[in-house]
Write a protein that holds these residues in place. Structure first.
Motif, PDB file in Angstrom:
ATOM      1  N   UNK A   4       0.719  -0.871  -0.088  1.00 18.84           N
ATOM      2  CA  UNK A   4       0.087   0.634  -0.071  1.00 18.84           C
ATOM      3  C   UNK A   4       0.816   1.554   0.180  1.00 18.84           C
ATOM      4  N   UNK A   5       1.727   1.308   0.681  1.00 19.00           N
ATOM      5  CA  UNK A   5       2.839   1.817   0.841  1.00 19.00           C
ATOM      6  C   UNK A   5       3.412   2.563  -0.591  1.00 19.00           C
ATOM      7  N   UNK A   6       3.904   1.560  -1.114  1.00 22.30           N
ATOM      8  CA  UNK A   6       4.571   1.592  -2.588  1.00 22.30           C
ATOM      9  C   UNK A   6       3.691   2.505  -3.417  1.00 22.30           C
ATOM     10  N   UNK A   7       2.552   1.698  -3.145  1.00 22.60           N
ATOM     11  CA  UNK A   7       1.174   1.981  -4.317  1.00 22.60           C
ATOM     12  C   UNK A   7       1.010   3.773  -4.270  1.00 22.60           C
ATOM     13  N   UNK A   8       0.813   4.126  -3.003  1.00 24.26           N
ATOM     14  CA  UNK A   8       0.794   5.719  -2.144  1.00 24.26           C
ATOM     15  C   UNK A   8       1.883   6.198  -2.914  1.00 24.26           C
TER      16      UNK A   8
END
Length: 92
Positions: A4-8
């Motif tokens: 999720x952090x990488x996508x954000x």
């Protein structure tokens, strides 16, 4: 590092290009910002500078396909324009 952090971060990068008046994002500016806010998504490259995690770049390439071009010489991403060859992800 979470998915999720990488996508954000990848979405943040795309928004910097699509929402800014210049429609561009310099690699060094992105890496510095990411290192400050998501340090786990950067690493130190061979020159001692912050670099963007490859997982983030993979997601960014996927979500920006067809809309963003990498300017290799100047080391920045920009919106694709009508002069860019179809299908090319890089400009010389």
């Amino acid at each position: 590092m979470s998915e999720q952090d990488a996508q954000a971060v990848a979405r943040w990068m795309l928004a910097q290009i699509t929402d800014s008046p210049e429609h561009e994002l310099f690699q060094s500016d992105a890496a510095d910002h990411i290192a400050e806010h998501w340090p786990e998504l950067t690493y130190e490259n061979e020159n001692g500078n912050p670099a963007i995690d490859k997982k983030v770049l993979k997601i960014f390439r996927k979500i920006s396909e067809g809309t963003v071009v990498w300017e290799r010489g100047a080391r920045y991403w920009r919106l694709r324009n009508e002069h860019d060859p179809e299908g090319r992800r890089q400009a010389d």
